[in-house]
Motif scaffolding. Structure first.
Motif, PDB file in Angstrom:
ATOM      1  N   LEU A  76     -36.901 -24.591   3.065  1.00 18.76           N
ATOM      2  CA  LEU A  76     -37.368 -23.623   4.057  1.00 18.76           C
ATOM      3  C   LEU A  76     -37.124 -24.118   5.478  1.00 18.76           C
ATOM      4  N   ILE A  77     -37.316 -25.414   5.705  1.00 18.67           N
ATOM      5  CA  ILE A  77     -37.032 -25.969   7.029  1.00 18.67           C
ATOM      6  C   ILE A  77     -35.550 -25.847   7.349  1.00 18.67           C
ATOM      7  N   LYS A  78     -34.717 -26.077   6.365  1.00 20.50           N
ATOM      8  CA  LYS A  78     -33.271 -25.950   6.562  1.00 20.50           C
ATOM      9  C   LYS A  78     -32.891 -24.526   6.959  1.00 20.50           C
ATOM     10  N   VAL A  79     -33.505 -23.546   6.307  1.00 19.82           N
ATOM     11  CA  VAL A  79     -33.167 -22.149   6.581  1.00 19.82           C
ATOM     12  C   VAL A  79     -33.756 -21.690   7.915  1.00 19.82           C
ATOM     13  N   VAL A  80     -35.042 -21.966   8.123  1.00 22.98           N
ATOM     14  CA  VAL A  80     -35.749 -21.399   9.275  1.00 22.98           C
ATOM     15  C   VAL A  80     -35.358 -22.101  10.567  1.00 22.98           C
ATOM     16  N   SER A  81     -35.221 -23.420  10.541  1.00 23.22           N
ATOM     17  CA  SER A  81     -34.968 -24.158  11.774  1.00 23.22           C
ATOM     18  C   SER A  81     -33.608 -23.826  12.384  1.00 23.22           C
ATOM     19  N   GLY A  82     -32.590 -23.712  11.562  1.00 18.35           N
ATOM     20  CA  GLY A  82     -31.263 -23.442  12.092  1.00 18.35           C
ATOM     21  C   GLY A  82     -30.911 -21.984  12.254  1.00 18.35           C
ATOM     22  N   PHE A  83     -31.793 -21.075  11.817  1.00 18.29           N
ATOM     23  CA  PHE A  83     -31.466 -19.650  11.882  1.00 18.29           C
ATOM     24  C   PHE A  83     -31.350 -19.120  13.313  1.00 18.29           C
ATOM     25  N   PRO A  84     -32.255 -19.452  14.259  1.00 14.69           N
ATOM     26  CA  PRO A  84     -32.090 -18.942  15.626  1.00 14.69           C
ATOM     27  C   PRO A  84     -30.802 -19.405  16.291  1.00 14.69           C
ATOM     28  N   SER A  85     -30.444 -20.677  16.126  1.00 14.98           N
ATOM     29  CA  SER A  85     -29.186 -21.144  16.706  1.00 14.98           C
ATOM     30  C   SER A  85     -27.998 -20.512  16.000  1.00 14.98           C
ATOM     31  N   GLY A  86     -28.137 -20.218  14.693  1.00 14.23           N
ATOM     32  CA  GLY A  86     -27.076 -19.506  13.995  1.00 14.23           C
ATOM     33  C   GLY A  86     -26.862 -18.115  14.551  1.00 14.23           C
ATOM     34  N   LEU A  87     -27.940 -17.422  14.899  1.00 12.26           N
ATOM     35  CA  LEU A  87     -27.811 -16.112  15.541  1.00 12.26           C
ATOM     36  C   LEU A  87     -27.068 -16.217  16.862  1.00 12.26           C
ATOM     37  N   PHE A  91     -32.836 -15.616  22.527  1.00 14.09           N
ATOM     38  CA  PHE A  91     -32.414 -16.602  21.537  1.00 14.09           C
ATOM     39  C   PHE A  91     -33.090 -17.949  21.792  1.00 14.09           C
ATOM     40  N   GLY A  92     -33.214 -18.316  23.041  1.00 18.55           N
ATOM     41  CA  GLY A  92     -33.908 -19.550  23.367  1.00 18.55           C
ATOM     42  C   GLY A  92     -35.390 -19.483  23.080  1.00 18.55           C
ATOM     43  N   HIS A  93     -36.015 -18.340  23.368  1.00 16.69           N
ATOM     44  CA  HIS A  93     -37.444 -18.192  23.098  1.00 16.69           C
ATOM     45  C   HIS A  93     -37.734 -18.279  21.604  1.00 16.69           C
ATOM     46  N   VAL A  94     -36.918 -17.593  20.795  1.00 13.57           N
ATOM     47  CA  VAL A  94     -37.128 -17.625  19.350  1.00 13.57           C
ATOM     48  C   VAL A  94     -36.904 -19.028  18.801  1.00 13.57           C
TER      49      VAL A  94
END
Length: 347
Positions: free
Chosen positions: A168-179, A319-322
């Motif tokens: 879950l950390i892998k998915v959630v942490s990198g998702f905003p930067s992926g967007l 994107f930065g806020h999220v």
């Protein structure tokens, strides 16, 4: 002794060269994959330039010399009194054909590379690259056969101790930067006002930093710090980069943020992959690696729609806020509840 050793030697898996038959298959596969990815990122840079050309404004921007029109009170274009329709100056046909050839060249090259890769995979790569061995445990005759997308096997792996929190950390942490990275081709031309070549140079700078961090930095850090410490560091840097991303206004500001963003992305991917593969048995390593690799396609699937809505409604700072909010919450979780995982693989 010799009779017992003979069947064991006969059951050994062949070498890579014998399995593939030809030694140039693997290097050619890597070259074709690199070529296809290069063309893919070239298309990412070209598509934002092509889209405005479908409207009236885009036509004015593409056709040199303009159309001799002035805006009407209702926002429409009307012919200028001084320059009527016969005064239109259109580009020659050869110029339009040359522009179309440049636009479609990456797609054509990628198509040829994929076709060549398909031919190589069908003709040169056997159906099974692993030889039969007596050490490999065979599946029971009446047992269920493993499928490519086995939900029961995936659920079993995710419910193992220490797997689900790290995943879950892998998915959630990198998702905003992926967007943000998915929308970067649009942001670079709309927000930073960069041309296609300048946006390509920036992406090349991003790729070079990624190679340096993965090849030189992470290996040395992993020998001095634990995986849990590196995971916390990546989340912390993600949070700082997100806060700075919400305040940036020029491309120079973004260039200063790129090293931290690359470090966080590379460290998060490498550390989480290592922790997840150590938490499962050796027979489940391939399935776990497949789950880890599915995170990026998930971001590419949801990213364009969600990123487009966020960018259209709130602009680049969202994107930065999220990213700051998500990773701040994850950092609190990691600080209060340390990640525990198995150090040795269960064989």
């Amino acid at each position: 002794m010799q009779g017992a050793a003979a069947p064991r030697g006969q059951g050994r898996s062949p070498s890579k060269k014998d399995t593939l038959g030809l030694p140039w298959v693997v290097p050619l596969t890597y070259v074709l994959a690199a070529l296809e990815l290069t063309c893919l990122f070239m298309q990412f840079s070209i598509l934002p330039v092509r889209r405005p050309a479908r409207g009236a404004r885009g036509a004015l921007a593409v056709l040199p010399g303009g159309l001799g029109s002035v805006p009407a009170p209702g926002g429409r274009l009307q012919p200028s009194p001084a320059r009527r329709l016969p005064a239109l100056r259109l580009p020659p046909a050869w110029s339009l054909h040359a522009h179309a050839a440049r636009v479609h060249c990456p797609a054509i090259v990628a198509l040829v590379a994929n076709l060549l890769g398909a031919i190589v995979s069908v003709t040169c790569i056997p159906a099974s690259t692993k030889g039969a061995t007596v050490d490999v445990q065979a599946a029971p005759p009446g047992g269920p056969k493993a499928s490519v997308f086995d939900l029961k096997a995936i659920s079993r792996l995710l419910l193992l101790p220490g797997v689900l929190p790290v995943f879950l950390i892998k998915v959630v942490s990198g998702f905003p930067s992926g967007l943000f990275m998915i929308m970067f081709s649009i942001i670079s031309m709309d927000f930073f006002q960069l041309g296609p070549s300048q946006a390509g140079y920036l992406m090349s700078f991003f790729g070079v930093l990624q190679m340096v961090v993965q090849g030189l930095v992470i290996g040395r850090l992993s020998s001095h710090f634990s995986e849990e410490a590196l995971l916390r560091a990546s989340v912390l840097v993600f949070m700082v980069v997100g806060l700075a991303m919400a305040l940036m206004s020029t491309v120079l500001h973004f260039c200063f943020l790129v090293p931290g963003l690359v470090f966080s992305l590379c460290t998060l991917n490498v550390v989480t992959d290592s922790m997840l593969t150590k938490a499962v048995s050796a027979s489940d390593t391939g399935t776990m690696l497949g789950l880890c690799a599915s995170v990026q396609p998930l971001t590419r699937t949801l990213g364009p729609t969600l990123g487009g809505l966020l960018y259209r409604s709130f602009g680049v700072p969202i994107f930065g806020h999220v990213q700051f909010a998500v990773n701040f919450f994850l950092l609190l979780v990691l600080w209060r509840k340390p990640m525990t995982h198995k150090r040795d693989k269960a064989w």
